[in-house]
Every structure is written in structure tokens, then in C-alpha cells.
Design a protein around this motif. Structure first.
Motif, short mmCIF file in Angstrom:
data_model
loop_
_atom_site.label_atom_id
_atom_site.label_comp_id
_atom_site.label_asym_id
_atom_site.label_seq_id
_atom_site.Cartn_x
_atom_site.Cartn_y
_atom_site.Cartn_z
N MET A 208 -87.44 50.54 -19.26
CA MET A 208 -88.38 49.91 -20.41
C MET A 208 -89.70 49.97 -19.77
O MET A 208 -89.68 49.15 -18.57
CB MET A 208 -87.92 48.53 -20.96
N LEU A 209 -90.82 49.81 -20.38
CA LEU A 209 -92.16 49.47 -20.01
C LEU A 209 -92.52 47.94 -20.53
O LEU A 209 -92.29 47.63 -21.76
CB LEU A 209 -92.95 50.35 -20.42
N SER A 210 -92.77 47.00 -19.70
CA SER A 210 -93.23 45.82 -20.14
C SER A 210 -94.49 45.36 -19.93
O SER A 210 -94.79 45.58 -18.73
CB SER A 210 -92.14 44.84 -19.53
N ARG A 211 -95.24 44.75 -20.75
CA ARG A 211 -96.71 44.30 -20.52
C ARG A 211 -96.66 42.94 -19.92
O ARG A 211 -97.65 42.39 -19.14
CB ARG A 211 -97.43 44.26 -21.69
N ASP B 198 -83.75 34.91 -20.47
CA ASP B 198 -82.57 35.63 -20.00
C ASP B 198 -81.90 36.09 -21.00
O ASP B 198 -81.57 35.64 -22.27
CB ASP B 198 -81.90 34.63 -19.19
N SER B 199 -81.30 37.54 -20.84
CA SER B 199 -80.45 38.04 -21.96
C SER B 199 -79.41 37.29 -22.35
O SER B 199 -78.87 37.20 -23.65
CB SER B 199 -79.99 39.31 -21.68
N ASN B 200 -78.58 36.59 -21.48
CA ASN B 200 -77.46 35.67 -22.00
C ASN B 200 -78.01 34.47 -22.78
O ASN B 200 -76.92 33.59 -23.20
CB ASN B 200 -76.72 35.25 -21.03
N GLU B 201 -79.31 34.25 -23.10
CA GLU B 201 -79.47 33.12 -23.97
C GLU B 201 -79.89 33.67 -25.50
O GLU B 201 -80.24 32.72 -26.35
CB GLU B 201 -80.90 32.67 -23.39
N VAL B 202 -79.55 34.90 -25.67
CA VAL B 202 -80.16 35.47 -26.97
C VAL B 202 -78.86 35.05 -27.89
O VAL B 202 -77.77 35.18 -27.84
CB VAL B 202 -79.75 36.88 -26.85
N THR B 203 -79.39 34.47 -29.11
CA THR B 203 -78.38 34.17 -29.95
C THR B 203 -78.92 34.75 -31.75
O THR B 203 -77.99 34.67 -32.45
CB THR B 203 -78.72 32.60 -30.59
N LEU B 204 -79.96 35.59 -31.39
CA LEU B 204 -80.18 36.17 -32.76
C LEU B 204 -80.93 37.57 -32.50
O LEU B 204 -81.88 37.30 -31.98
CB LEU B 204 -80.80 35.40 -33.66
N VAL B 205 -80.54 38.38 -33.14
CA VAL B 205 -81.49 39.89 -32.86
C VAL B 205 -81.84 40.22 -34.32
O VAL B 205 -81.14 40.27 -35.46
CB VAL B 205 -80.53 40.85 -32.56
N VAL B 206 -83.06 40.55 -34.79
CA VAL B 206 -83.64 41.03 -35.93
C VAL B 206 -84.38 42.22 -35.58
O VAL B 206 -85.01 42.55 -34.82
CB VAL B 206 -84.47 39.88 -36.57
N SER B 207 -84.18 43.28 -36.88
CA SER B 207 -84.79 44.53 -36.63
C SER B 207 -85.50 44.95 -37.83
O SER B 207 -84.85 44.81 -39.27
CB SER B 207 -83.55 45.38 -36.40
N GLU C 14 -84.46 58.35 -30.76
CA GLU C 14 -83.61 58.40 -29.67
C GLU C 14 -82.78 57.01 -29.27
O GLU C 14 -82.28 56.83 -28.56
CB GLU C 14 -84.68 58.54 -28.36
N GLU C 15 -82.59 56.35 -30.50
CA GLU C 15 -81.93 55.07 -30.64
C GLU C 15 -82.35 54.13 -29.60
O GLU C 15 -81.42 53.57 -28.92
CB GLU C 15 -80.32 55.45 -30.76
N GLY C 16 -83.58 53.99 -29.43
CA GLY C 16 -84.24 52.98 -28.44
C GLY C 16 -83.60 51.66 -28.69
O GLY C 16 -83.44 50.88 -27.50
N GLU C 17 -83.60 51.15 -29.80
CA GLU C 17 -83.04 49.81 -29.84
C GLU C 17 -81.63 49.72 -29.71
O GLU C 17 -81.44 48.54 -28.81
CB GLU C 17 -83.07 49.43 -31.54
N ALA C 18 -80.93 50.71 -29.82
CA ALA C 18 -79.43 50.30 -29.48
C ALA C 18 -79.36 50.51 -27.86
O ALA C 18 -78.47 49.79 -27.30
CB ALA C 18 -78.77 51.56 -29.95
N ARG C 19 -80.31 51.26 -27.15
CA ARG C 19 -80.25 51.33 -25.74
C ARG C 19 -80.65 49.97 -25.11
O ARG C 19 -79.72 49.53 -24.17
CB ARG C 19 -81.06 52.41 -25.27
N TYR C 20 -81.64 49.36 -25.82
CA TYR C 20 -82.08 48.04 -25.32
C TYR C 20 -81.03 46.77 -25.57
O TYR C 20 -80.52 46.14 -24.62
CB TYR C 20 -83.25 47.58 -25.94
N ILE C 21 -80.46 46.92 -26.65
CA ILE C 21 -78.94 46.08 -27.06
C ILE C 21 -78.08 46.08 -26.20
O ILE C 21 -77.54 45.24 -25.57
CB ILE C 21 -78.73 46.24 -28.45
N GLN C 22 -77.65 47.27 -25.76
CA GLN C 22 -76.47 47.54 -25.14
C GLN C 22 -76.74 47.13 -23.37
O GLN C 22 -76.11 46.70 -22.61
CB GLN C 22 -76.06 49.04 -25.17
N GLU D 53 -79.69 45.61 -22.00
CA GLU D 53 -80.40 44.53 -21.63
C GLU D 53 -79.85 43.00 -22.38
O GLU D 53 -80.01 42.04 -21.88
CB GLU D 53 -81.79 44.35 -22.08
N ILE D 54 -79.09 43.36 -23.49
CA ILE D 54 -78.49 42.26 -24.23
C ILE D 54 -77.23 42.03 -24.03
O ILE D 54 -76.65 41.03 -23.43
CB ILE D 54 -78.92 42.23 -25.69
N LEU D 55 -76.43 42.93 -24.37
CA LEU D 55 -74.90 42.85 -24.27
C LEU D 55 -74.50 42.95 -22.85
O LEU D 55 -73.30 42.25 -22.60
CB LEU D 55 -74.35 43.96 -25.09
#
Length: 300
Positions: free
Chosen positions: A1-4, A10-19, A273-281, A283-285
Motif C-alpha cells: 500500500m502507498l501511504s501519504r 494500530d490495526s488491533n484498535e479498529v472497532t468499525l469499518v465503513v465502505s 482487484e478487490e483492493g478493500e478486501a486485501r487491506y482488510i485481510q 492490515e486489519i484482520l
């Protein structure tokens, strides 16, 4: 992933994902890929709330989520670009604003004057829930309405709209005409509405206080969650407030410049390319803690 910027949480602090839907969760054929289905189901299994934020009516999204096979994984829906929210577990809907029919009719009358002079034929869609009130229909508009779980009803808008209230006005045009339509629309401004493009053929008028960021704040208040622990995905200008407000705003590779500028993460993959799913798997999960005990608070 590219980040500005640095990743805020931290990924383990995620409580909600909205798309967002189009250009984000959905592929170009308006379908949800298998990898995406698995990713959002895994969010639910980890106790992380997942929801959709869209310009579409709540009723349409409920219907379509069943067609896509993700209805059991969705905790909430933000509809009408933030004008409504729905708790999918309590089956409760709350609306925050709607618009005066005469005001929207004044917009329609102004835009009519530009047809054939500045741009081609347009299709006015006055939204009330998942019903589109229109002046005319075609096989394309009827097919499009069906695709989005909406009903298209022909009305004489000049006589039907006064004295009624509606969720918003959509103006559908040929993508080649949209820049001229947007430029022409600047000739009629009011503090009573905001206008913006939501796709290359859709230009919308909404209540000025309403946007997806407003809806996201309402959802977080509803569940008693901190915006700092939210991950939001989007690709278009109408996602900007949501992407800016969330702890992590994530723009798709195919995102527009405004969406990119509002995000602190820009993905290497598109919606196809299911970019969202890739990030969820990835970086989050991959770093999530165990299940959360999230309280569900009734609306009202």
C-alpha cells in the motif's frame, strides 16, 4: 500500500469499518467479489462492525445486500449520502433531513434552461426512499433503477413536487456533458442545498448539513464508538468528509483526486482487484484482537 502519512491507528484498535459501494466495495459489474465477502464476514467474526455508506436509499441497499450475499455481515447502513442510517440488527431506521419540493423544483427549472444550449438531455430523478420520481423513462433508466433496487415512477414534477418533501435530487447526464452541466449549475446557488458529482454521469443536490461524514458521526454516536478507531474506504468526492473524519481514511487506487487528498492511505489495488478486501485481510484482520463485546443502542 502507498501511504501519504503515518498510519494513525494500530490495526488491533479498529472497532468499525465503513465502505462506499460503487468504485470501492463493488466491482465494475456492480458485484461483490468472493474475497470481499470472506473479508467482511471475518470482520463480523472478530466483532468488528462493518457497514456501507452510500448515496443510495437505505431500502435499496437492504435489498441489494441480500442479492450480493453480504446482508448477514452488515451491521449498519448509511444511506442518502448521510441523510439516513439503519441498524441492520435492530431493523431500525433514522432520517436526519429532507428537502423542500419547491426548492428542488426551482433547481430543475434552472437546469432545464441549459438543456440543448450548454449540455444535452438530462434525466431528473427526485428521490423519496427507494422511489425515483421522473418526467420520463427509457429502457436504460428502468434497467438502471432495477439494478439499484429502486422503482421509477413518472410524474408531472411541476405539479407533484410543491408541498412535498424529498430526500434529494439526482441529475443523470451523458458523462461527456457532465463538466458543462456542473459549470452551468454554478449559476444557481443557495445555502439551502449542496451539489456535487457522485459518478461521472450523476450530479446530486442534497441538504447542506448532510454528507457521509455526518452519517458516520451519527453511527459512531449510536454505537458509542470513537471515530479514531474507524477505517473508511472510498473513491469519490462524496466520500471526502467520511475519509477525513475516520481514524484511517483509505482511498482506492482508482479514487479521484479529492478522495485521495482526504485519505491517509492510498491502496495499490482497484475495486476490480478487490483492493478493500486485501487491506482488510492484510492490515486489519491479520492484527486484530479477539471478539469485541459491542453494545447495540436503540435509535431515537
Amino acid at each position: 500500500m502507498l501511504s501519504r502519512n503515518e498510519v494513525i491507528m494500530d490495526s488491533n484498535e479498529v472497532t468499525l469499518v465503513v465502505s462506499d459501494l460503487d468504485g470501492t466495495l463493488l466491482d465494475s459489474q456492480k458485484n461483490v467479489g468472493q474475497r470481499t465477502k470472506e473479508a467482511i464476514e471475518d470482520l463480523k467474526n472478530k466483532g468488528i462492525l462493518f457497514g456501507i455508506a452510500s448515496g443510495r436509499p437505505v431500502e435499496s441497499i437492504i435489498k441489494l445486500s441480500k442479492k450480493w450475499g453480504i446482508d448477514d455481515s452488515i451491521s449498519f447502513i448509511i444511506g442518502m449520502n448521510g441523510g439516513a442510517m439503519y441498524d441492520n440488527r435492530l431493523h431500525q431506521k433514522e432520517e436526519f433531513a429532507n428537502m423542500d419540493g419547491e426548492l428542488l423544483l426551482s433547481v430543475i427549472k434552472f437546469i432545464r434552461q441549459g438543456v440543448d444550449k450548454h449540455f444535452g438531455k438530462v434525466h431528473f430523478e427526485v428521490m423519496d426512499g427507494n422511489t425515483r420520481y421522473v418526467e420520463w423513462s427509457s429502457p436504460y433508466t428502468l434497467e438502471n433503477a432495477d439494478l439499484y433496487g429502486e422503482a421509477e415512477v413518472i410524474k408531472d414534477l411541476d405539479s407533484y413536487m410543491p408541498g412535498r418533501r424529498f430526500d434529494k435530487l439526482i441529475i443523470r447526464s451523458d458523462p461527456q456533458d457532465q463538466p458543462a452541466l456542473i459549470e452551468y449549475s454554478k449559476g444557481y446557488q443557495s445555502p439551502m442545498f449542496n451539489a456535487f458529482a457522485t459518478a461521472n454521469d450523476l450530479f446530486e443536490y442534497v441538504d447542506p448539513q448532510i454528507n457521509k461524514g455526518y452519517g458516520l458521526q451519527k453511527i459512531c454516536d449510536h454505537y458509542g464508538l470513537d471515530l479514531a478507531h474507524v477505517v473508511a474506504f472510498g473513491d469519490e468526492a462524496n466520500d471526502v468528509e467520511m475519509l477525513s473524519l475516520a481514524g484511517n481514511g483509505v482511498a482506492m487506487k482508482n479514487a479521484t483526486l479529492p478522495a485521495r487528498m482526504a485519505s491517509n492511505i492510498i491502496l495499490d489495488h482497484t475495486n476490480d482487484e478487490e483492493g478493500e478486501a486485501r487491506y482488510i485481510q492484510d492490515e486489519i484482520l491479520a492484527n486484530a484482537k479477539g471478539e469485541l463485546d459491542t453494545p447495540y443502542v436503540k435509535m431515537g
